[in-house]
Design an enzyme around this catalytic site. Structure first.
Site, mmCIF file in Angstrom:
data_model
loop_
_atom_site.group_PDB
_atom_site.id
_atom_site.type_symbol
_atom_site.label_atom_id
_atom_site.label_comp_id
_atom_site.label_asym_id
_atom_site.label_seq_id
_atom_site.Cartn_x
_atom_site.Cartn_y
_atom_site.Cartn_z
ATOM 1 N N ASN A 89 -79.029 -21.765 101.912
ATOM 2 C CA ASN A 89 -78.929 -21.898 103.376
ATOM 3 C C ASN A 89 -79.091 -20.551 104.075
ATOM 4 O O ASN A 89 -78.969 -20.462 105.292
ATOM 5 C CB ASN A 89 -77.608 -22.573 103.789
ATOM 6 C CG ASN A 89 -76.401 -21.696 103.545
ATOM 7 O OD1 ASN A 89 -76.502 -20.606 102.967
ATOM 8 N ND2 ASN A 89 -75.229 -22.155 103.978
ATOM 9 N N GLY A 143 -77.788 -14.637 101.209
ATOM 10 C CA GLY A 143 -79.064 -14.170 100.665
ATOM 11 C C GLY A 143 -80.175 -14.391 101.684
ATOM 12 O O GLY A 143 -80.080 -15.276 102.539
ATOM 13 N N ALA A 201 -72.204 -21.046 96.578
ATOM 14 C CA ALA A 201 -70.757 -21.277 96.614
ATOM 15 C C ALA A 201 -70.122 -20.431 97.694
ATOM 16 O O ALA A 201 -70.747 -19.524 98.247
ATOM 17 C CB ALA A 201 -70.144 -20.888 95.259
ATOM 18 N N TYR A 217 -59.972 -20.204 95.588
ATOM 19 C CA TYR A 217 -61.263 -20.039 94.890
ATOM 20 C C TYR A 217 -61.128 -20.477 93.433
ATOM 21 O O TYR A 217 -61.977 -21.210 92.903
ATOM 22 C CB TYR A 217 -61.690 -18.569 94.991
ATOM 23 C CG TYR A 217 -62.932 -18.201 94.218
ATOM 24 C CD1 TYR A 217 -64.193 -18.654 94.601
ATOM 25 C CD2 TYR A 217 -62.860 -17.347 93.111
ATOM 26 C CE1 TYR A 217 -65.341 -18.281 93.905
ATOM 27 C CE2 TYR A 217 -64.000 -16.963 92.410
ATOM 28 C CZ TYR A 217 -65.235 -17.441 92.809
ATOM 29 O OH TYR A 217 -66.358 -17.068 92.115
ATOM 30 N N ASN A 262 -66.848 -9.825 86.164
ATOM 31 C CA ASN A 262 -67.237 -9.151 87.415
ATOM 32 C C ASN A 262 -68.664 -8.641 87.277
ATOM 33 O O ASN A 262 -68.915 -7.671 86.569
ATOM 34 C CB ASN A 262 -66.306 -7.971 87.708
ATOM 35 C CG ASN A 262 -65.034 -8.445 88.347
ATOM 36 O OD1 ASN A 262 -64.300 -9.219 87.753
ATOM 37 N ND2 ASN A 262 -64.793 -8.009 89.562
ATOM 38 N N GLU A 284 -54.966 -11.774 93.595
ATOM 39 C CA GLU A 284 -55.834 -11.118 92.614
ATOM 40 C C GLU A 284 -55.024 -10.815 91.346
ATOM 41 O O GLU A 284 -53.885 -10.344 91.428
ATOM 42 C CB GLU A 284 -56.400 -9.829 93.195
ATOM 43 C CG GLU A 284 -57.398 -10.119 94.297
ATOM 44 C CD GLU A 284 -58.381 -8.983 94.504
ATOM 45 O OE1 GLU A 284 -59.557 -9.186 94.212
ATOM 46 O OE2 GLU A 284 -57.946 -7.914 94.944
HETATM 47 N N1 LIG Z 1 -70.874 -11.867 91.597
HETATM 48 C C1 LIG Z 1 -69.850 -12.048 90.762
HETATM 49 O O1 LIG Z 1 -69.243 -11.089 90.269
HETATM 50 C C2 LIG Z 1 -69.421 -13.443 90.369
HETATM 51 C C3 LIG Z 1 -68.357 -13.596 89.462
HETATM 52 C C4 LIG Z 1 -67.958 -14.877 89.086
HETATM 53 C C5 LIG Z 1 -68.626 -15.975 89.594
HETATM 54 N N2 LIG Z 1 -69.643 -15.804 90.491
HETATM 55 C C6 LIG Z 1 -70.302 -16.997 91.024
HETATM 56 O O2 LIG Z 1 -71.717 -16.839 90.889
HETATM 57 C C7 LIG Z 1 -72.369 -17.517 91.973
HETATM 58 C C8 LIG Z 1 -73.358 -16.577 92.648
HETATM 59 O O3 LIG Z 1 -72.653 -15.455 93.159
HETATM 60 P P1 LIG Z 1 -73.398 -14.230 93.864
HETATM 61 O O4 LIG Z 1 -72.601 -13.017 93.541
HETATM 62 O O5 LIG Z 1 -74.840 -14.252 93.605
HETATM 63 O O6 LIG Z 1 -73.128 -14.584 95.396
HETATM 64 P P2 LIG Z 1 -74.060 -14.372 96.677
HETATM 65 O O7 LIG Z 1 -73.177 -14.571 97.862
HETATM 66 O O8 LIG Z 1 -74.844 -13.122 96.564
HETATM 67 O O9 LIG Z 1 -75.079 -15.596 96.572
HETATM 68 C C9 LIG Z 1 -74.710 -16.901 96.939
HETATM 69 C C10 LIG Z 1 -75.923 -17.540 97.598
HETATM 70 O O10 LIG Z 1 -75.570 -18.871 97.984
HETATM 71 C C11 LIG Z 1 -76.027 -19.113 99.292
HETATM 72 N N3 LIG Z 1 -75.120 -20.090 99.907
HETATM 73 C C12 LIG Z 1 -73.842 -19.893 100.300
HETATM 74 N N4 LIG Z 1 -73.341 -21.014 100.840
HETATM 75 C C13 LIG Z 1 -74.329 -21.947 100.772
HETATM 76 C C14 LIG Z 1 -74.421 -23.304 101.176
HETATM 77 N N5 LIG Z 1 -73.398 -23.911 101.798
HETATM 78 N N6 LIG Z 1 -75.576 -23.965 100.949
HETATM 79 C C15 LIG Z 1 -76.632 -23.338 100.358
HETATM 80 N N7 LIG Z 1 -76.603 -22.051 99.981
HETATM 81 C C16 LIG Z 1 -75.465 -21.357 100.180
HETATM 82 C C17 LIG Z 1 -75.989 -17.764 99.997
HETATM 83 O O11 LIG Z 1 -76.890 -17.686 101.106
HETATM 84 C C18 LIG Z 1 -76.381 -16.817 98.863
HETATM 85 O O12 LIG Z 1 -77.770 -16.589 98.841
HETATM 86 C C19 LIG Z 1 -71.268 -18.050 92.869
HETATM 87 O O13 LIG Z 1 -71.023 -19.397 92.533
HETATM 88 C C20 LIG Z 1 -70.058 -17.217 92.497
HETATM 89 O O14 LIG Z 1 -68.852 -17.882 92.764
HETATM 90 C C21 LIG Z 1 -70.056 -14.572 90.887
#
Ligand SMILES: NC(=O)c1ccc[n+]([C@@H]2O[C@H](COP(=O)([O-])OP(=O)(O)OC[C@H]3O[C@@H](n4cnc5c(N)ncnc54)[C@H](O)[C@@H]3O)[C@@H](O)[C@H]2O)c1
Length: 329
Positions: free
Chosen positions: A35, A39, A94, A159, A188, A290
């Site tokens: 959406n 990103g 998410a 979360y 992380n 946390e």
């Molecule tokens: N980055 C980390 O360290 C980490 C750790 C554990 C889990 N995660 C999980 O990995 C996944 C990706 O994380 P990330 O770091 O790339 O996050 P990010 O925020 O960079 O990317 C998430 C993407 O989802 C899109 N988005 C958000 N809400 C939306 C919606 N309602 N509909 C459609 N698109 C939507 C955003 O525009 C974004 O491009 C997530 O599920 C996150 O919970 C990430």
């Protein structure tokens, strides 16, 4: 040809995953649903050529092709269209992170529970074989590390609860419908294309480059398991085709524990060596929700996915730091 739907594909992990997939696998076609709340198409354009997806022709899949659909994971009708013809769904979109979930638990629930349900249900209705969920260590809550897949989850943040609920639905869709669900609990994650992230590595580098002090919550002795995003992308890729892993959960991290203070010092050293800068560290109040210590046992992923991390923290931090410097210059 493998046809892959990636939700949240314009985000930090999504962009890195797409770059990895296109580099390592010619026989794939990718459809991204995002959406664009976080990103941006510009981020995606830095790793691939892509086309906008036309909803009047939802069956288009092309080897090496990347299509972007702009939409929300809460839109079930759209999810049904997006998943048509797909072999695998990688569900990344998410509400990401503990703090936003504490500030707005309802939104966290709607995105992480209902959004995940929509893509599971679309997978079922459209006959998609495999569904990979981006989960986290957060469902487990405060535990004595190393954390592992056999522990009883006790989330201490919304979360953690919403990600656990996603895992529960994955288990149920595997048990009831035979959908091959795979839940990957990421450590992380850090690396290039994380400019928008508030996670510790990205935040510290941005502060160093802006000559601002590095804020550490609490005493800095809290530990995390930091995984370089390329290693994570390889784990997701292997999860797409590893046999007999439907219904499974995997910890995807490094099995190493580093304090936040240690990471601040390593980044300070990079700033000193590469730019002649030295950051000042300031301490702020510890944040609720946390966990204090966190690192993962990754034995199950090693055994069943044939995966283990290849990057150590100092190599990964250096690569990430250099990427941020290049963006600034
Ligand atoms: N980055 C980390 O360290 C980490 C750790 C554990 C889990 N995660 C999980 O990995 C996944 C990706 O994380 P990330 O770091 O790339 O996050 P990010 O925020 O960079 O990317 C998430 C993407 O989802 C899109 N988005 C958000 N809400 C939306 C919606 N309602 N509909 C459609 N698109 C939507 C955003 O525009 C974004 O491009 C997530 O599920 C996150 O919970 C990430």
């Amino acid at each position: 040809m493998k046809k892959i739907v990636i939700t949240g594909g314009c985000g930090f992990i999504g962009v890195n995953l797409i770059r990895f997939l296109l580099t390592n696998d010619e026989e794939i076609s990718i459809r991204i649903l995002d959406n664009l709340s976080v990103g941006q198409p510009e981020d995606l354009a830095r790793v691939c050529k892509f086309n906008r997806w036309k909803d009047d022709n939802p069956s288009q899949w092309k080897a090496g092709g990347v299509f972007l659909v702009t939409g929300d994971i809460r839109d079930f009708d759209l999810s049904l269209q997006v998943c048509q013809g797909a072999d695998v769904i990688v569900h990344l979109a998410a509400n990401t992170g503990v703090i936003p979930s504490i500030e707005d638990p309802r939104k966290d629930c709607e995105l992480n529970v209902l959004g995940t349900f929509n893509y599971l249900e679309s997978a079922r209705q459209q006959g998609v074989a495999r569904f990979i969920l981006a989960s986290s260590g957060a469902p487990l809550g405060e535990q004595i590390p190393p954390i592992h897949e056999e522990m009883v989850p006790r989330p201490i943040s919304p979360y953690g609860a919403s990600k656990l609920c996603g895992e529960a639905y994955c288990s149920a869709f595997h048990g009831s419908y035979g959908l091959e669900t795979v839940c990957l609990r990421f450590g992380n994650v850090y690396g290039p294309y994380s400019y928008h992230k508030g996670s510790v590595v990205a935040k510290f580098i941005k502060h160093l480059l802006a000559d601002e002090p590095l804020p550490i919550y609490g005493d800095g002795n809290q530990t995390r398991d930091f995984i370089y995003v390329d290693d994570l992308a390889r784990a997701v890729w292997l999860s797409m085709s590893a046999p007999d892993i439907g219904g499974q959960v995997f910890q995807i991290a490094t099995h190493r524990e580093h304090t936040v203070a240690e990471v601040a010092e390593m980044l300070n050293e990079l700033a000193r060596n590469l730019l002649g800068k030295k950051g000042l560290i300031i301490h702020e109040n510890a944040r609720k929700g946390e966990v204090l210590r966190n690192f993962s046992d990754i034995g199950k992923a090693k055994k069943l996915l044939g995966w283990e991390p290849r990057w150590n923290l100092s190599q990964g931090l250096e690569n990430t730091f250099k990427w941020f410097v290049e963006q600034k210059g």
